[in-house]
Design a protein around this motif. Structure first.
Motif: not given
Length: 607
Positions: A38, A171, A174-176, A178-179, A181-182
Motif C-alpha cells: 500500500e 480509490e 485502494f481497489g487494487q 482490495n483485490e 487482499n482477496q
C-alpha cells in the motif's frame, strides 16, 4: 481410566497449534506485505501526480506572470485552455488560485461557476501562507470514493503568486489493494486447507504411538502385560516405544515374582497353625490370617483398621508403643466358664534400616494345652510328693520310735512294724501305678487281644468280688443271656473293672446296692457299674479320671487308694478304642460307663 475427549486429545492440540502457527505467520507476512505494498502504490500514485503537477505548475506560473496585450487571451482563458488539455483518468479536478485566494480556472467543465470566487479550502490557504505543499485523503461527497487532495504553491522569484489545487482519484489504489487482499486471503485459505491435511497426517505420526502407549498403560493397570507397543520408527518416539516395551517386560517379570511371593505368603499364612496379625505404623490392623480369626473368635470385618490393642483386648494395660518395646511373649487369657483358653502372643517390629517403625507383627499360638500340661505336671509333682510324704513321714516316725527302743516292747513293736509294712506296700502300689501310667503315656505296651464273650467275662469278675466282699452290700446284675463278643486284652480290662468295682465298694455304705449292666446299640457295647455312695459334686464329675483326684481325700487315703485307679482305667479303655465317663448326683451315688466295640453284633437292652 476416563476416555479422553476428541477435542481434548493431543492430536487435535497438535493440529490446532500447527494451524495457529501458520495463521500467525501468514498474518504477520500478510500485514507486512499489504502495508508495504500500500505504501509503495500510494507513493507511486503520488509521484505520478506530482510529476504532472510540476508541468501544470510551470505552465500556470508562466501564464500568471505573463505581460499581455490586447490581442492576447486573458489569463483566465489561457489557464482554462491549459487545464482543458489536461486529460488524465487519475486527476479528477485541477484548480488554479491566485495569491488572493481567487479561483482563476478549473478543469471541471461542470464546475465553471466557481471561477472568480474566493477559495475557502483550508489546504489552499495553508499552501499559500506556508509556501509548501499540503495534502490529505478525503471522501468524495457524491461518489463516496477516496480522493487525494493536493495544494501546492506557485512560486515566482521567491514569492507565492498562487496555488494549484488538485483532486486525484486515489480509490483505484485502494481497489487494487482490495483485490490483492482477496488474492492473499484466497491463498491463505488454500494454504490453511493444505496445512490442516498435512497437520493431521503429521500429528498422527506423533499421536499414534502415544495413543498405543496410553492403551498399553491402561492394559497394564488392569494387569495385562501381553500387549506390546508398535514401533513406527527409530526417532525419539520410536525409542520411547522400545523403552516402554522393555518396561512392560520388566514389570511383567516383577509382577509375576511379586504374585508368586504373594501366593507363597498367602499359602503360608493360610496353612499356619498360629495366627498372624500385621499392623501399620499407627497400630491399626492391616492383615490377619484365618487361624488368627479362629483363635480370636471375631469376624474379619471387625478387625481390619482397628487398633491391635483393642483387637487383643489389652487396651487397658498396654499402648501400641508398649508393644513395640515389648521383648518377651505375652499370655492372653481368653478363658470362659465353659473352657479354658490361653494364647501366647509374640510381637515383632517391622522396621526400616533408618530405624523408622513401619508396623508390628503379632503371632498368636494356642497355649491352652501347654498351660494345661504344665499345670497338670505341677499338680502331678505336688500330688506325688504329697502321696509319698505321708507314708514316708509315718514310716520315719515309727522307725525312729523302734530305733529308740520301742522294738523291745513286745506289744508296740509288732504294731509299728505292721504299720511300716502297710505304708511300704502302699508306696509300692503307688510306684507300680505310676510306672504303668508312664508306659501307657509313652505307648510302651502291647495289648494281648482275644475275642471273648463279654457277659461271661464280666460275670466271672463280679463273682470274684461277691465271694470276697467284706461289707454288707448287694450286687444287682442286669445282664442278658445273649453273647456279646469283644476283642480285648483280658488282663488290662480285668484291671479296669477291678478298679471301678473296688471304688464302688469303698464308697458304698453298709446295706447299699451296686448294680451292673450291659447294653448294645449297633456295634457299641456300653458297660454300667453304679453305686449308692456319697456321689460327686457336678463341677468335679469330669475330674475323677484325673491322676490323684479324690472326692474325699482323707477317706480314700485311709482305704489305701492312690488316686490313680480311674486314670489307669481311662488310659486302658481308650487304648481299646472306647470311651469312659461318669454320671453322679451328690449324696445319691455314682455310675461309671465305658464302651467297647462289639465284634459279633447282637442287640441287647438293660435287664
Amino acid at each position: 481410566m476416563q476416555k479422553v475427549g476428541y477435542f481434548k486429545s493431543i492430536h487435535i492440540k497438535i493440529v490446532f497449534i500447527y494451524i495457529l502457527l501458520i495463521i500467525i505467520a501468514m498474518q504477520i507476512i500478510g500485514l507486512y506485505f499489504v502495508r508495504e505494498l500500500e505504501k509503495t502504490l500510494r507513493e507511486n500514485f503520488q509521484e505520478s501526480i506530482l510529476d504532472r503537477v510540476s508541468l501544470l505548475e510551470f505552465s500556470a506560473r508562466e501564464e500568471i506572470i505573463k505581460v499581455r496585450n490586447e490581442e492576447d487571451l486573458t489569463k483566465e482563458q489561457s489557464l482554462r485552455s491549459i487545464l482543458h488539455d489536461l486529460n488524465s483518468y487519475d486527476i479528477k479536478e485541477v484548480r488554479v488560485i491566485d495569491a488572493r485566494y481567487q479561483i482563476l480556472a478549473t478543469s471541471d467543465i461542470n464546475n465553471q461557476s466557481i471561477v472568480g470566487q474566493r477559495s475557502m479550502d483550508e489546504l489552499v490557504r495553508l499552501s499559500i501562507t506556508a509556501a509548501n505543499e499540503q495534502d490529505k485523503i478525503s471522501l468524495d461527497k457524491q461518489t463516496r470514493d477516496r480522493i487525494w487532495i493536493l495544494a501546492t504553491p506557485i512560486i515566482y522569484q521567491g514569492e507565492v503568486i498562487g496555488s494549484l489545487y488538485i483532486e486525484s482519484n486515489i480509490e483505484n489504489v485502494f481497489g487494487q489493494m482490495n483485490e490483492i487482499n482477496q488474492i492473499l486471503a484466497g491463498g491463505t485459505a488454500v494454504a490453511l486447507a493444505i496445512t490442516i491435511v498435512l497437520g493431521i497426517l503429521i500429528a498422527q505420526t506423533i499421536t499414534r504411538p502415544i495413543s498405543d502407549m496410553r492403551k498399553q498403560a491402561q492394559a497394564m493397570a488392569k494387569g495385562n502385560f501381553s500387549r506390546k507397543v508398535r514401533v513406527y520408527g527409530n526417532d525419539e518416539i520410536g525409542q520411547l516405544a522400545i523403552a516402554f516395551n522393555h518396561l512392560t517386560n520388566r514389570l511383567q517379570e516383577a509382577q509375576s515374582t511379586t504374585e508368586a511371593e504373594r501366593r507363597k505368603l498367602a499359602s503360608v499364612l493360610a496353612n499356619m497353625t498360629d495366627g498372624v496379625i500385621a499392623t501399620d505404623r499407627k497400630g491399626r490392623v492391616i492383615l490377619i490370617n484365618d487361624p488368627a480369626i479362629r483363635l480370636l473368635r471375631i469376624p474379619r470385618e471387625m478387625v481390619i483398621n482397628r487398633p491391635i490393642i483393642s483387637v487383643l483386648s489389652i487396651d487397658s494395660a498396654y499402648s501400641f508403643e508398649d508393644l513395640i518395646h515389648l521383648k518377651e511373649s505375652m499370655n492372653l487369657d481368653l478363658s470362659t466358664q465353659e473352657r479354658p483358653f490361653i494364647l501366647r502372643t509374640n510381637f515383632s517390629v517391622i522396621q526400616k534400616e533408618t530405624g523408622f517403625v513401619n508396623g508390628l507383627i503379632a503371632v498368636l499360638h494356642d497355649n491352652t494345652e501347654q498351660e494345661k500340661i504344665d499345670m497338670e505336671r505341677r499338680e502331678f509333682v505336688a500330688n506325688v510328693s504329697h502321696e509319698l510324704r505321708t507314708p514316708l513321714t509315718t514310716m520315719s516316725s515309727y522307725l525312729e520310735a523302734l530305733a529308740e527302743g520301742a522294738w523291745k516292747d513286745d506289744e508296740i513293736a509288732p504294731t509299728f512294724l505292721q504299720v511300716t509294712q502297710t505304708e511300704t506296700h502302699r508306696m509300692i502300689r503307688l510306684v507300680n501305678d505310676l510306672l504303668q501310667l508312664s508306659k501307657m503315656d509313652s505307648r510302651d505296651y502291647d495289648l494281648n487281644r482275644e475275642i471273648v464273650n463279654f457277659n461271661q467275662f464280666f460275670n466271672r469278675i463280679i463273682d470274684r468280688f461277691e465271694l470276697s466282699k467284706s461289707q454288707h452290700v448287694t450286687f444287682h446284675r442286669m445282664l442278658s443271656d445273649k453273647a456279646y463278643y469283644v476283642d480285648i486284652d483280658t488282663d488290662k480290662l480285668t484291671q479296669v473293672i477291678d478298679n471301678i468295682i473296688s471304688n464302688a465298694m469303698k464308697y458304698s455304705p453298709d446295706g447299699g446296692n451296686i448294680r451292673f449292666g450291659v447294653a448294645v446299640e449297633e456295634d457299641i457295647l456300653t458297660v454300667m457299674i453304679s453305686d449308692e455312695g456319697m456321689g460327686i459334686p457336678p463341677e468335679n464329675v469330669n475330674r475323677i479320671f484325673d491322676r490323684f483326684y479324690r472326692v474325699d481325700r482323707a477317706r480314700a487315703r485311709s482305704m489305701g487308694g492312690t488316686g490313680l485307679g480311674l486314670a489307669i482305667a481311662r488310659e486302658m479303655i481308650e487304648a481299646h478304642g472306647g470311651s469312659i465317663w461318669a454320671e453322679s448326683e451328690e449324696g445319691q451315688g455314682t455310675t461309671i460307663f465305658f464302651t467297647l466295640k462289639v465284634e459279633i453284633d447282637e442287640e441287647g437292652e438293660w435287664d
